[in-house]
Design an enzyme around this catalytic site. Structure first.
Site, PDB file in Angstrom:
ATOM      1  CG  LEU A  41      -1.902  -1.170   1.320  1.00 55.47           C
ATOM      2  CD1 LEU A  41      -2.820  -0.998   2.535  1.00 55.47           C
ATOM      3  CD2 LEU A  41      -2.736  -1.323   0.051  1.00 55.47           C
ATOM      4  CG  HIS A  45      -3.124   1.205  -2.449  1.00 48.57           C
ATOM      5  ND1 HIS A  45      -1.759   1.029  -2.517  1.00 48.57           N
ATOM      6  CD2 HIS A  45      -3.645   0.451  -3.453  1.00 48.57           C
ATOM      7  CE1 HIS A  45      -1.470   0.195  -3.505  1.00 48.57           C
ATOM      8  NE2 HIS A  45      -2.589  -0.163  -4.093  1.00 48.57           N
ATOM      9  CG  ASP A 158      -4.828   0.450 -12.026  1.00 47.37           C
ATOM     10  OD1 ASP A 158      -3.915  -0.124 -12.627  1.00 47.37           O
ATOM     11  OD2 ASP A 158      -4.702   0.911 -10.874  1.00 47.37           O
ATOM     12  CB  SER A 193       2.505   2.305  -9.402  1.00 46.92           C
ATOM     13  OG  SER A 193       2.558   0.918  -9.682  1.00 46.92           O
TER      14      SER A 193
HETATM   15  P1  AMP Z   1      -3.649  -2.369  -6.786  1.00 47.27           P
HETATM   16  O1  AMP Z   1      -3.205  -2.712  -5.411  1.00 47.27           O
HETATM   17  O2  AMP Z   1      -2.553  -1.903  -7.668  1.00 47.27           O
HETATM   18  O3  AMP Z   1      -4.500  -3.451  -7.407  1.00 47.27           O
HETATM   19  O4  AMP Z   1      -4.616  -1.112  -6.635  1.00 47.27           O
HETATM   20  C1  AMP Z   1      -5.737  -1.163  -5.800  1.00 47.27           C
HETATM   21  C2  AMP Z   1      -6.596   0.062  -6.094  1.00 47.27           C
HETATM   22  O5  AMP Z   1      -5.853   1.247  -5.827  1.00 47.27           O
HETATM   23  C3  AMP Z   1      -7.023   0.125  -7.556  1.00 47.27           C
HETATM   24  O6  AMP Z   1      -8.361   0.576  -7.640  1.00 47.27           O
HETATM   25  C4  AMP Z   1      -6.069   1.139  -8.129  1.00 47.27           C
HETATM   26  O7  AMP Z   1      -6.578   1.825  -9.254  1.00 47.27           O
HETATM   27  C5  AMP Z   1      -5.915   2.085  -6.950  1.00 47.27           C
HETATM   28  N1  AMP Z   1      -4.673   2.861  -7.093  1.00 47.27           N
HETATM   29  C6  AMP Z   1      -3.439   2.397  -7.369  1.00 47.27           C
HETATM   30  N2  AMP Z   1      -2.559   3.415  -7.498  1.00 47.27           N
HETATM   31  C7  AMP Z   1      -3.264   4.550  -7.318  1.00 47.27           C
HETATM   32  C8  AMP Z   1      -2.938   5.944  -7.339  1.00 47.27           C
HETATM   33  N3  AMP Z   1      -1.693   6.369  -7.602  1.00 47.27           N
HETATM   34  N4  AMP Z   1      -3.919   6.839  -7.116  1.00 47.27           N
HETATM   35  C9  AMP Z   1      -5.194   6.422  -6.850  1.00 47.27           C
HETATM   36  N5  AMP Z   1      -5.568   5.132  -6.820  1.00 47.27           N
HETATM   37  C10 AMP Z   1      -4.624   4.203  -7.051  1.00 47.27           C
END
Ligand code: AMP
Length: 295
Positions: A41, A45, A158, A193
């Protein structure tokens, strides 16, 4: 609720099994905001969790590195797993619960998938990652059924995932609101990310070219409404070329409403209500994606 498998740290309940999360859900009254994640995280997130907390009585996040959304040559095995710091971060923002399955969410003999037929013909990101969105939709359908949220929070970073989940929620009649949240960026523009931690410090620096390129296109379209799709493509690619180490997988422009790719370079951006301008590429072995909306 079984005290054997459900542990509470401060105010955070950690559910480890499907029956734990179902029992937690039954114990909760009022609106539930849900943030599905794969962990590692970061502040992006947490911005989703904070919004879930603002808009619901209760907020729950899941942390699950979902095997079915990784291709055979992708980074499932090396995907960062940082549970202790994830739990501390969720506690620090005041989340009420975390669903962190201790084993697989899938039956050993699983055969069922949620599929968007011919998705690769519609979404550029789906063409780049065969099978990825079947895995995403399938795991999200499972998580949604387990958590039964009032609202689900996803990140605009995403973008293709947002389009896919919105379509699944609509077509399969899931009874919750899907809330798309803005992309959180580092101060130099790089979209936050979990995969950024793979980058060497030189590559981390070079990666700032992605947002510079997308931003240059946004500025151009704002200054000159007669700008064409072709000119947007040119400015993105010429800016990206300033960093030869950045290998472009695609630069895509799509109608945000339909997801359909804008293939005619002569189309004026002002003739499309909102354009989703997306980038995917690699620096070293790390795949990065980003996007902005024009209009
Ligand atoms: P992930 O853990 O990469 O699957 O992401 C989980 C959620 O967090 C997904 O809905 C992503 O789009 C969101 N997320 C990831 N990076 C960001 C960011 N930089 N800004 C906002 N939301 C994000």
């Amino acid at each position: 609720m079984s005290s054997r498998v459900v542990t509470s740290r401060a105010a955070l309940t950690i559910a480890r099994t499907k029956s734990d999360i179902r029992a937690w859900r039954k114990s909760v009254v009022g609106d539930v905001g849900f943030v599905p994640t794969m962990g590692a995280l970061h502040a992006g997130h947490l911005s989703l969790v904070r919004r879930a907390l603002r808009e619901n009585q209760t907020a729950v996040a899941s942390i699950y590195v979902n095997p079915t959304q990784f291709g055979p040559n992708e980074d499932f095995n090396k995907y960062p797993r940082t549970e202790d710091s994830d739990v501390a971060l969720l506690e620090s923002v005041g989340a009420h619960a975390a669903f962190i399955p201790s084993g697989s969410l899938y039956d050993a003999d699983n055969v069922v998938r949620v599929v968007w037929r011919d998705i690769a013909q519609t979404l550029r990101e789906a063409a780049a990652r065969p099978g990825h969105f079947d895995g995403v939709m399938t795991v999200c359908a499972k998580l949604f059924n387990l958590v039964q949220p009032t609202r689900v929070y996803v990140g605009a970073k995403d973008a293709a995932q947002c389009i896919v989940l919105a379509r699944m929620v609509r077509e399969l009649d899931f009874p919750f609101e899907l809330v798309v949240c803005d992309t959180l960026r580092e101060s130099d523009g790089l979209a936050m990310s979990s995969r950024n931690r793979y980058l060497s410090s030189d590559d981390r620096q070079r990666s700032t070219v992605i947002y510079r390129a997308l931003n240059a296109a946004q500025q151009l379209a704002a200054r000159q409404p007669a700008t064409t799709v072709g000119q947007i493509d040119d400015i993105v690619r010429s800016t990206l070329a300033q960093e030869p180490a950045m290998q472009i997988e695609y630069v895509s422009q799509a109608d945000l409403n339909t997801g359909a790719e804008l293939v005619d370079r002569a189309t004026k951006v002002s003739d499309v209500k909102r354009i989703l301008l997306s980038f995917a590429g690699r620096i070293g072995t790390t795949r990065l994606i980003d996007n902005v909306v024009i209009g």
